[in-house]
Design a protein around this motif. Structure first.
Motif, PDB file in Angstrom:
ATOM      1  N   GLN A 127     -68.090  59.852 -41.091  1.00 57.38           N
ATOM      2  CA  GLN A 127     -68.401  58.416 -41.119  1.00 57.38           C
ATOM      3  C   GLN A 127     -68.231  57.743 -39.758  1.00 57.38           C
ATOM      4  OE1 GLN A 127     -65.851  57.059 -44.386  1.00 57.38           O
ATOM      5  NE2 GLN A 127     -67.546  57.311 -45.817  1.00 57.38           N
ATOM      6  N   MET A 128     -68.313  58.532 -38.699  1.00 59.20           N
ATOM      7  CA  MET A 128     -68.242  57.992 -37.347  1.00 59.20           C
ATOM      8  C   MET A 128     -69.495  58.400 -36.567  1.00 59.20           C
ATOM      9  SD  MET A 128     -64.231  58.557 -36.259  1.00 59.20           S
ATOM     10  CE  MET A 128     -64.024  60.147 -37.103  1.00 59.20           C
ATOM     11  N   LYS A 129     -69.990  57.500 -35.749  1.00 63.33           N
ATOM     12  CA  LYS A 129     -71.152  57.795 -34.930  1.00 63.33           C
ATOM     13  C   LYS A 129     -70.740  58.691 -33.767  1.00 63.33           C
ATOM     14  CE  LYS A 129     -74.794  55.688 -32.113  1.00 63.33           C
ATOM     15  NZ  LYS A 129     -75.345  54.420 -31.568  1.00 63.33           N
ATOM     16  N   THR A 130     -71.453  59.789 -33.592  1.00 60.95           N
ATOM     17  CA  THR A 130     -71.151  60.712 -32.504  1.00 60.95           C
ATOM     18  C   THR A 130     -72.377  60.916 -31.634  1.00 60.95           C
ATOM     19  OG1 THR A 130     -71.777  62.754 -33.672  1.00 60.95           O
ATOM     20  CG2 THR A 130     -69.525  61.951 -34.000  1.00 60.95           C
ATOM     21  N   GLN A 131     -72.136  61.368 -30.410  1.00 61.32           N
ATOM     22  CA  GLN A 131     -73.216  61.625 -29.464  1.00 61.32           C
ATOM     23  C   GLN A 131     -73.143  63.070 -28.993  1.00 61.32           C
ATOM     24  OE1 GLN A 131     -73.577  58.582 -26.534  1.00 61.32           O
ATOM     25  NE2 GLN A 131     -75.407  59.433 -25.587  1.00 61.32           N
ATOM     26  N   LYS A 132     -74.298  63.625 -28.739  1.00 59.17           N
ATOM     27  CA  LYS A 132     -74.409  65.031 -28.370  1.00 59.17           C
ATOM     28  C   LYS A 132     -74.201  65.232 -26.871  1.00 59.17           C
ATOM     29  CE  LYS A 132     -77.690  68.917 -28.907  1.00 59.17           C
ATOM     30  NZ  LYS A 132     -79.059  69.248 -29.377  1.00 59.17           N
ATOM     31  N   VAL A 133     -73.453  66.275 -26.538  1.00 57.93           N
ATOM     32  CA  VAL A 133     -73.249  66.647 -25.137  1.00 57.93           C
ATOM     33  C   VAL A 133     -73.283  68.168 -25.022  1.00 57.93           C
ATOM     34  CG1 VAL A 133     -71.903  64.624 -24.430  1.00 57.93           C
ATOM     35  CG2 VAL A 133     -70.742  66.577 -25.471  1.00 57.93           C
ATOM     36  N   LYS A 134     -73.516  68.648 -23.810  1.00 62.76           N
ATOM     37  CA  LYS A 134     -73.527  70.086 -23.558  1.00 62.76           C
ATOM     38  C   LYS A 134     -72.672  70.402 -22.339  1.00 62.76           C
ATOM     39  CE  LYS A 134     -77.959  71.392 -25.670  1.00 62.76           C
ATOM     40  NZ  LYS A 134     -77.419  72.460 -26.522  1.00 62.76           N
ATOM     41  N   VAL A 135     -72.117  71.612 -22.328  1.00 61.40           N
ATOM     42  CA  VAL A 135     -71.282  72.032 -21.216  1.00 61.40           C
ATOM     43  C   VAL A 135     -71.258  73.557 -21.157  1.00 61.40           C
ATOM     44  CG1 VAL A 135     -69.080  72.215 -22.472  1.00 61.40           C
ATOM     45  CG2 VAL A 135     -69.077  71.543 -20.055  1.00 61.40           C
ATOM     46  N   ILE A 136     -70.977  74.093 -19.983  1.00 69.44           N
ATOM     47  CA  ILE A 136     -70.778  75.538 -19.811  1.00 69.44           C
ATOM     48  C   ILE A 136     -69.299  75.774 -19.539  1.00 69.44           C
ATOM     49  CG2 ILE A 136     -71.300  77.576 -18.402  1.00 69.44           C
ATOM     50  CD1 ILE A 136     -74.007  76.316 -17.762  1.00 69.44           C
ATOM     51  N   TYR A 137     -68.697  76.638 -20.324  1.00 73.80           N
ATOM     52  CA  TYR A 137     -67.295  77.004 -20.099  1.00 73.80           C
ATOM     53  C   TYR A 137     -67.062  78.440 -20.526  1.00 73.80           C
ATOM     54  CZ  TYR A 137     -62.334  77.666 -20.589  1.00 73.80           C
ATOM     55  OH  TYR A 137     -61.078  78.201 -20.480  1.00 73.80           O
ATOM     56  N   GLY A 138     -66.329  79.184 -19.712  1.00 78.42           N
ATOM     57  CA  GLY A 138     -65.923  80.541 -20.060  1.00 78.42           C
ATOM     58  C   GLY A 138     -67.078  81.507 -20.228  1.00 78.42           C
ATOM     59  N   GLY A 139     -68.195  81.239 -19.543  1.00 79.29           N
ATOM     60  CA  GLY A 139     -69.357  82.113 -19.680  1.00 79.29           C
ATOM     61  C   GLY A 139     -70.139  81.864 -20.950  1.00 79.29           C
ATOM     62  N   ARG A 140     -69.883  80.742 -21.604  1.00 80.58           N
ATOM     63  CA  ARG A 140     -70.602  80.379 -22.830  1.00 80.58           C
ATOM     64  C   ARG A 140     -71.225  78.987 -22.677  1.00 80.58           C
ATOM     65  NH1 ARG A 140     -69.068  83.514 -27.384  1.00 80.58           N
ATOM     66  NH2 ARG A 140     -67.191  84.776 -27.081  1.00 80.58           N
ATOM     67  N   ASN A 141     -72.347  78.782 -23.345  1.00 79.02           N
ATOM     68  CA  ASN A 141     -72.982  77.468 -23.426  1.00 79.02           C
ATOM     69  C   ASN A 141     -72.512  76.775 -24.700  1.00 79.02           C
ATOM     70  OD1 ASN A 141     -74.630  77.872 -21.057  1.00 79.02           O
ATOM     71  ND2 ASN A 141     -75.930  79.211 -22.293  1.00 79.02           N
ATOM     72  N   TRP A 142     -72.001  75.553 -24.558  1.00 82.67           N
ATOM     73  CA  TRP A 142     -71.411  74.830 -25.678  1.00 82.67           C
ATOM     74  C   TRP A 142     -72.173  73.539 -25.967  1.00 82.67           C
ATOM     75  CZ3 TRP A 142     -67.005  76.881 -28.086  1.00 82.67           C
ATOM     76  CH2 TRP A 142     -66.357  77.925 -27.404  1.00 82.67           C
ATOM     77  N   THR A 143     -72.238  73.200 -27.254  1.00 79.39           N
ATOM     78  CA  THR A 143     -72.752  71.910 -27.706  1.00 79.39           C
ATOM     79  C   THR A 143     -71.626  71.186 -28.420  1.00 79.39           C
ATOM     80  OG1 THR A 143     -75.008  72.751 -27.995  1.00 79.39           O
ATOM     81  CG2 THR A 143     -74.429  70.730 -29.175  1.00 79.39           C
ATOM     82  N   ALA A 144     -71.428  69.916 -28.062  1.00 80.06           N
ATOM     83  CA  ALA A 144     -70.327  69.145 -28.661  1.00 80.06           C
ATOM     84  C   ALA A 144     -70.838  67.794 -29.133  1.00 80.06           C
ATOM     85  CB  ALA A 144     -69.203  68.957 -27.644  1.00 80.06           C
ATOM     86  N   TRP A 145     -70.071  67.207 -30.042  1.00 80.56           N
ATOM     87  CA  TRP A 145     -70.342  65.867 -30.559  1.00 80.56           C
ATOM     88  C   TRP A 145     -69.055  65.066 -30.447  1.00 80.56           C
ATOM     89  CZ3 TRP A 145     -75.320  64.788 -32.166  1.00 80.56           C
ATOM     90  CH2 TRP A 145     -76.155  65.903 -32.339  1.00 80.56           C
ATOM     91  N   PHE A 146     -69.107  63.939 -29.718  1.00 79.52           N
ATOM     92  CA  PHE A 146     -67.911  63.120 -29.531  1.00 79.52           C
ATOM     93  C   PHE A 146     -68.165  61.704 -30.041  1.00 79.52           C
ATOM     94  CE2 PHE A 146     -70.342  61.759 -25.890  1.00 79.52           C
ATOM     95  CZ  PHE A 146     -69.939  60.449 -25.658  1.00 79.52           C
ATOM     96  N   THR A 147     -67.069  61.013 -30.343  1.00 81.99           N
ATOM     97  CA  THR A 147     -67.178  59.630 -30.809  1.00 81.99           C
ATOM     98  C   THR A 147     -66.332  58.707 -29.948  1.00 81.99           C
ATOM     99  OG1 THR A 147     -66.890  58.116 -32.673  1.00 81.99           O
ATOM    100  CG2 THR A 147     -65.303  59.927 -32.497  1.00 81.99           C
ATOM    101  N   SER A 148     -66.902  57.575 -29.572  1.00 83.59           N
ATOM    102  CA  SER A 148     -66.149  56.568 -28.827  1.00 83.59           C
ATOM    103  C   SER A 148     -65.340  55.688 -29.772  1.00 83.59           C
ATOM    104  CB  SER A 148     -67.107  55.711 -27.997  1.00 83.59           C
ATOM    105  OG  SER A 148     -68.080  55.105 -28.831  1.00 83.59           O
ATOM    106  N   GLU A 149     -65.495  55.902 -31.081  1.00 79.62           N
ATOM    107  CA  GLU A 149     -64.720  55.137 -32.062  1.00 79.62           C
ATOM    108  C   GLU A 149     -63.252  55.536 -32.052  1.00 79.62           C
ATOM    109  OE1 GLU A 149     -66.508  54.875 -35.955  1.00 79.62           O
ATOM    110  OE2 GLU A 149     -68.532  54.943 -35.116  1.00 79.62           O
ATOM    111  N   ILE A 150     -62.963  56.725 -31.530  1.00 85.62           N
ATOM    112  CA  ILE A 150     -61.574  57.146 -31.288  1.00 85.62           C
ATOM    113  C   ILE A 150     -61.458  57.322 -29.778  1.00 85.62           C
ATOM    114  CG2 ILE A 150     -59.773  58.856 -31.738  1.00 85.62           C
ATOM    115  CD1 ILE A 150     -61.124  59.520 -34.346  1.00 85.62           C
ATOM    116  N   PRO A 151     -60.959  56.310 -29.071  1.00 84.98           N
ATOM    117  CA  PRO A 151     -61.001  56.304 -27.599  1.00 84.98           C
ATOM    118  C   PRO A 151     -59.941  57.183 -26.947  1.00 84.98           C
ATOM    119  CG  PRO A 151     -59.931  54.329 -28.393  1.00 84.98           C
ATOM    120  CD  PRO A 151     -60.393  55.070 -29.622  1.00 84.98           C
ATOM    121  N   ILE A 152     -59.984  58.465 -27.277  1.00 88.05           N
ATOM    122  CA  ILE A 152     -59.113  59.448 -26.644  1.00 88.05           C
ATOM    123  C   ILE A 152     -60.006  60.477 -25.964  1.00 88.05           C
ATOM    124  CG2 ILE A 152     -57.526  61.362 -27.051  1.00 88.05           C
ATOM    125  CD1 ILE A 152     -56.086  59.770 -29.038  1.00 88.05           C
ATOM    126  N   SER A 153     -59.795  60.685 -24.685  1.00 92.32           N
ATOM    127  CA  SER A 153     -60.632  61.607 -23.911  1.00 92.32           C
ATOM    128  C   SER A 153     -60.125  63.036 -24.073  1.00 92.32           C
ATOM    129  CB  SER A 153     -60.630  61.199 -22.437  1.00 92.32           C
ATOM    130  OG  SER A 153     -61.466  62.045 -21.679  1.00 92.32           O
TER     131      SER A 153
END
Length: 273
Positions: A127-153
Motif C-alpha cells: 500500500q505504498m507507492k514505490t519507484q523502480k531503480v537499477k544498480v550493479i553490485y557484486g557482479g550482478r544486475n539488480w532491480t529495486a523498488w523504493f518508497t519515499s513514504e518511509i524516509p530512510i535511505s
C-alpha cells in the motif's frame, strides 16, 4: 508558501521518527545451488537507530540481544559461513558485512559503489507507492523498488543510498530476492555486534579455502588452540565414540561445492576438487 514548507518539514520529520522506532522484516528467497532448482527462504530484520543500521537474521538478532544482556555468546557455527549480516553507518556511508567462523567473527568493508539509475516506472507495494531503480553490485544486475513514504535511505543487505526505504530488490537471474514482508515496533535498541576482526576479500578467500581443506578442524582436535578439542562424543545411549571425521569432511566439502552461489559473484571462490 512558508506554511507549506513547514508542513512538509513536519511530515518528513514525523515519518523519519516513526521509521526509527520500527523493525523491518525482509524475506529472502535464494538459490544456494546453480545445479539444483531448489529455493531456500530466510527471514531477516533491519533495525535503524541514530543513523546506523544492522541487517541480520532473526536468529542472529536474538543472539546479539542475549549477548548484550549476559555477555555470553549464544550463537556459534562450526562452519565458515556468510549469514548475509551487515552493519551500515548511514551518515558516513561505511558498510561492513560479517563472516562467521566457529566462535570467530570477521568483518569485510564494502568498498564497491552503488551507482543507482532511477527509472520512471512505479508500482504499489504494501500500500505504498514505490519507484523502480537499477544498480550493479557484486557482479550482478539488480532491480529495486523504493518508497519515499518511509524516509530512510536504507534497505536489505548492503543496499542503501536512495531517497527512501528499499522494499524489494532482486538480481536479474533471480538467485536472490529480498522482499519487505512486515513492519514491527522496535524496542529502540540496536544490539550491535561484538568486536569483529577486519579482513580483506583476499583474506576471506584464504580463510574459506583453509576451512574447506579441513572442515572439522575446530572439533577434531587438530586445532590445538581450539576449545572444542575437549568434547566427548556420545551416542543416544550415552556411550562415548569417536566420529568419522573423514566422512564428515567429505560431506561438508560436497555441500560447499553444491552450494557455491554467493551474492558477490565477483568474489566467488573456486574450491579444489
Amino acid at each position: 508558501m512558508l506554511k507549506k514548507i513547514l508542513f512538509f518539514v513536519v511530515i518528513f520529520t514525523f515519518g523519519f521518527v516513526f521509521a526509527q522506532n520500527k523493525s523491518f522484516i525482509y524475506e529472502l528467497e535464494f538459490r544456494p545451488s546453480l545445479t539444483k532448482d531448489s529455493i531456500s527462504k530466510e527471514r531477516f530484520v533491519l533495525d535503524v537507530l541514530n543513523g546506523k543500521s544492522i541487517f541480520r537474521t532473526i536468529e542472529e538478532k536474538k543472539s546479539d540481544s542475549t549477548f548484550h544482556a549476559t555477555r555470553r555468546l549464544s550463537f556459534t557455527t562450526t562452519s565458515f559461513k556468510d549469514f548475509l549480516s551487515v552493519n551500515k553507518d548511514l551518515k558516513s556511508g561505511n558498510t561492513h558485512k560479517f563472516i562467521h567462523n566457529f566462535r570467530n567473527l570477521f568483518t569485510i568493508k564494502i568498498e564497491e559503489e552503488l551507482n543507482w539509475k532511477i527509472e520512471e516506472e512505479t508500482r504499489e507495494i504494501l500500500q505504498m507507492k514505490t519507484q523502480k531503480v537499477k544498480v550493479i553490485y557484486g557482479g550482478r544486475n539488480w532491480t529495486a523498488w523504493f518508497t519515499s513514504e518511509i524516509p530512510i535511505s536504507d534497505g536489505p543487505y548492503v543496499f542503501r543510498s536512495l531517497p527512501g526505504l528499499i522494499l524489494e530488490i532482486y538480481d536479474d537471474n533471480n538467485d536472490y530476492h529480498f522482499s519487505l514482508v512486515q513492519i514491527k515496533n522496535s524496542d529502540g535498541k540496536l544490539y550491535d555486534k561484538d568486536k569483529a576482526l577486519p579482513i580483506s576479500w583476499k583474506q576471506y578467500e584464504k580463510l574459506a579455502l583453509d576451512y574447506f581443506s579441513d572442515p572439522t578442524r575446530e572439533i577434531n582436535g587438530k586445532n590445538t588452540g581450539g576449545s572444542m578439542q575437549i568434547i566427548k562424543w556420545q551416542d543416544e545411549n550415552g556411550r562415548e565414540f569417536t566420529p568419522n571425521f573423514k566422512e564428515m569432511n567429505e560431506r561438508e566439502q560436497k555441500k560447499i561445492h553444491e552450494n557455491n552461489n554467493p551474492v558477490e559473484l565477483n568474489h566467488k571462490i573456486i574450491y579444489p576438487g
